[in-house]
Scaffold this active site. Structure first.
Site, PDB file in Angstrom:
ATOM      1  N   GLY A 154      15.074  -6.525   4.525  1.00 29.57           N
ATOM      2  CA  GLY A 154      14.273  -5.625   5.348  1.00 29.57           C
ATOM      3  C   GLY A 154      13.164  -6.380   6.058  1.00 29.57           C
ATOM      4  O   GLY A 154      13.222  -7.605   6.227  1.00 29.57           O
ATOM      5  N   ILE A 156      10.067  -7.244   5.246  1.00 36.97           N
ATOM      6  CA  ILE A 156       9.323  -8.288   4.526  1.00 36.97           C
ATOM      7  C   ILE A 156      10.134  -9.572   4.412  1.00 36.97           C
ATOM      8  O   ILE A 156       9.641 -10.647   4.791  1.00 36.97           O
ATOM      9  CB  ILE A 156       8.861  -7.769   3.150  1.00 36.97           C
ATOM     10  CG1 ILE A 156       7.751  -6.718   3.337  1.00 36.97           C
ATOM     11  CG2 ILE A 156       8.378  -8.916   2.267  1.00 36.97           C
ATOM     12  CD1 ILE A 156       7.400  -5.959   2.083  1.00 36.97           C
ATOM     13  N   THR A 234       8.978  -9.971  -5.937  1.00 38.83           N
ATOM     14  CA  THR A 234       7.797  -9.272  -5.434  1.00 38.83           C
ATOM     15  C   THR A 234       8.158  -7.851  -5.006  1.00 38.83           C
ATOM     16  O   THR A 234       7.455  -7.238  -4.205  1.00 38.83           O
ATOM     17  CB  THR A 234       7.167 -10.019  -4.236  1.00 38.83           C
ATOM     18  OG1 THR A 234       8.179 -10.246  -3.238  1.00 38.83           O
ATOM     19  CG2 THR A 234       6.571 -11.345  -4.658  1.00 38.83           C
ATOM     20  N   SER A 235       9.273  -7.322  -5.537  1.00 40.25           N
ATOM     21  CA  SER A 235       9.697  -5.970  -5.154  1.00 40.25           C
ATOM     22  C   SER A 235       9.317  -4.965  -6.234  1.00 40.25           C
ATOM     23  O   SER A 235       8.211  -4.428  -6.233  1.00 40.25           O
ATOM     24  CB  SER A 235      11.196  -5.937  -4.860  1.00 40.25           C
ATOM     25  OG  SER A 235      11.954  -6.329  -6.004  1.00 40.25           O
ATOM     26  N   ARG A 236      10.210  -4.731  -7.188  1.00 35.94           N
ATOM     27  CA  ARG A 236       9.947  -3.848  -8.317  1.00 35.94           C
ATOM     28  C   ARG A 236      10.549  -4.485  -9.567  1.00 35.94           C
ATOM     29  O   ARG A 236      11.649  -5.048  -9.529  1.00 35.94           O
ATOM     30  CB  ARG A 236      10.566  -2.464  -8.099  1.00 35.94           C
ATOM     31  CG  ARG A 236       9.851  -1.593  -7.075  1.00 35.94           C
ATOM     32  CD  ARG A 236       8.457  -1.180  -7.574  1.00 35.94           C
ATOM     33  NE  ARG A 236       7.789  -0.268  -6.647  1.00 35.94           N
ATOM     34  CZ  ARG A 236       7.037  -0.650  -5.638  1.00 35.94           C
ATOM     35  NH1 ARG A 236       6.865  -1.951  -5.393  1.00 35.94           N
ATOM     36  NH2 ARG A 236       6.445   0.232  -4.858  1.00 35.94           N
ATOM     37  N   GLU A 265       4.357  -1.772 -16.304  1.00 40.89           N
ATOM     38  CA  GLU A 265       3.065  -2.267 -15.838  1.00 40.89           C
ATOM     39  C   GLU A 265       1.926  -1.369 -16.308  1.00 40.89           C
ATOM     40  O   GLU A 265       2.068  -0.142 -16.286  1.00 40.89           O
ATOM     41  CB  GLU A 265       3.063  -2.354 -14.307  1.00 40.89           C
ATOM     42  CG  GLU A 265       4.099  -3.328 -13.765  1.00 40.89           C
ATOM     43  CD  GLU A 265       4.135  -3.381 -12.240  1.00 40.89           C
ATOM     44  OE1 GLU A 265       3.317  -2.691 -11.591  1.00 40.89           O
ATOM     45  OE2 GLU A 265       4.970  -4.107 -11.698  1.00 40.89           O
ATOM     46  N   HIS A 284       0.963  -7.485  -9.722  1.00 44.32           N
ATOM     47  CA  HIS A 284       1.406  -6.540  -8.682  1.00 44.32           C
ATOM     48  C   HIS A 284       0.374  -6.487  -7.552  1.00 44.32           C
ATOM     49  O   HIS A 284      -0.117  -5.416  -7.185  1.00 44.32           O
ATOM     50  CB  HIS A 284       1.629  -5.145  -9.267  1.00 44.32           C
ATOM     51  CG  HIS A 284       2.547  -4.303  -8.422  1.00 44.32           C
ATOM     52  ND1 HIS A 284       3.371  -3.340  -8.935  1.00 44.32           N
ATOM     53  CD2 HIS A 284       2.776  -4.282  -7.072  1.00 44.32           C
ATOM     54  CE1 HIS A 284       4.060  -2.768  -7.973  1.00 44.32           C
ATOM     55  NE2 HIS A 284       3.710  -3.327  -6.828  1.00 44.32           N
ATOM     56  N   ALA A 286       0.894  -8.493  -4.550  1.00 45.93           N
ATOM     57  CA  ALA A 286       1.438  -9.066  -3.315  1.00 45.93           C
ATOM     58  C   ALA A 286       1.119  -8.220  -2.093  1.00 45.93           C
ATOM     59  O   ALA A 286       0.950  -8.736  -0.991  1.00 45.93           O
ATOM     60  CB  ALA A 286       2.954  -9.248  -3.448  1.00 45.93           C
TER      61      ALA A 286
END
Length: 335
Positions: A154, A156, A234-236, A265, A284, A286
């Site tokens: 996508g 990013i 760096t997503s989920r 988290e 978390h 980023a």
């Protein structure tokens, strides 16, 4: 004239000044809440016309209790806190903010790649322990002509691809939903997930968390990766099978990982990642810059205003099938 009630289900900011600025209107009452459970969300939002949501669960159970809600907007990109099918069934528009932190997350990912490539965190820890010796970082490989594999392509990861090209990295990507011409325009080859794992020196995860992507990077994918390769996420957190990753790192079948997200988290104090020298962790963050935080919160509030004040579909409508159940004006700025 009755006011529209807009409830902020939860937030982790110092105040709500950006939301208040956008929603400063005589027809809107902004109601702050700090919900953690379904029951708390139901109590706070039962009579809400609009909801701004961060982490609180907007489940099917919650949505069935909402009496007047017309729009739910999630702070950020992912909408995994919201039951989209239930919202669509009730004619509730769900929106997000998909474009607020493209530079921040791509920059952070690049920083993590460079950290693992040059072993900065490891060297820093060793120097602070009194070990002034470059050999503790061996082996380090030249970045040029190595391969970055992107899981998801996508906005990013597309920006990341642009940023790493001058460094001499080759870039390949897996994304079944992106047309080949989009990737070709950036000089990126679209390949299978297996090929991304097998060929890459750095595998960077950028997939949203959905039922389809949960555990997408599991034992099979980690076993396909090179022994000297690094996993970046760096997503989920749940997109990666953490148990499988821990196992791979302990076995030495993977050089290391750099993670901005975790399955749970905040990460628990006894989590194995915390004692692994091969793992770099950030909390978390980023997405964060002062500019991106303002943009995200303002755009989220505008999503509510689009529906309640303008009678339009929100600019960043996620559940597009809701148009079959609720008729609003088209949004001229639709994403």
């Amino acid at each position: 004239m009755p006011k529209w009630k807009v409830v902020v289900s939860d937030w982790e900011y110092q105040d709500l000044r950006y939301e208040e600025k956008v929603l400063d209107h005589e027809q809107i009452e902004l109601i702050p809440a700090q919900c953690k459970t379904e029951e708390e969300v139901i109590r706070a939002c039962r009579e809400a016309d609009g909801i701004l949501n961060q982490y609180a669960p907007i489940s099917g159970k919650v949505i069935r209790e909402l009496q007047r809600c017309r729009v739910i907007v999630r702070y950020g990109v992912g909408v995994n806190t919201i039951d989209l099918d239930a919202a669509t069934e009730r004619g509730i528009c769900v929106a997000n903010v998909p474009d607020y932190c493209v530079d921040e997350v791509s920059d952070h990912t690049l920083a993590l790649i460079l950290d693992k490539a040059r072993k900065i965190s490891l060297a820093d820890a060793c120097v602070k322990q009194g070990k002034w010796d470059f050999k503790v970082t061996q082996p380090v490989y030249r970045l040029q002509n190595r391969t970055l594999g992107l899981v998801g392509f996508g906005k990013i990861p597309q920006r990341l691809a642009e940023k790493v090209k001058p460094l001499g990295l080759r870039v390949i990507a897996y994304d079944p939903y992106v047309p080949e011409p989009v990737a070709e325009a950036l000089g990126v080859a679209l390949v299978s997930l297996e090929e991304v794992c097998r060929r890459s020196d750095f595998v960077s995860v950028h997939a949203p968390l959905t039922a389809e992507t949960k555990g997408l990077i599991g034992r099979e994918q980690l076993r396909q990766m090179k022994k000297e390769a690094y996993l970046i996420n760096t997503s989920r957190g749940p997109v990666v099978d953490e148990n499988a990753l821990i196992e791979a790192l302990r076995e030495g079948s993977l050089a290391g990982a750099a993670l901005d997200v975790a399955g749970e988290e905040p990460i628990r104090p006894d989590h194995p990642f915390l004692s692994m020298k091969s793992v770099t962790l950030t909390p978390h963050m980023a997405w964060y810059s002062e500019e991106s935080a303002e943009e995200m919160r303002s755009k989220a509030a505008h999503g509510v205003a689009d529906v309640l004040l303008k009678g339009e579909y929100p600019k960043y409508l996620v559940n597009r099938k809701v148009k079959e159940r609720v008729k609003l004006k088209p949004n001229a700025l639709a994403y």
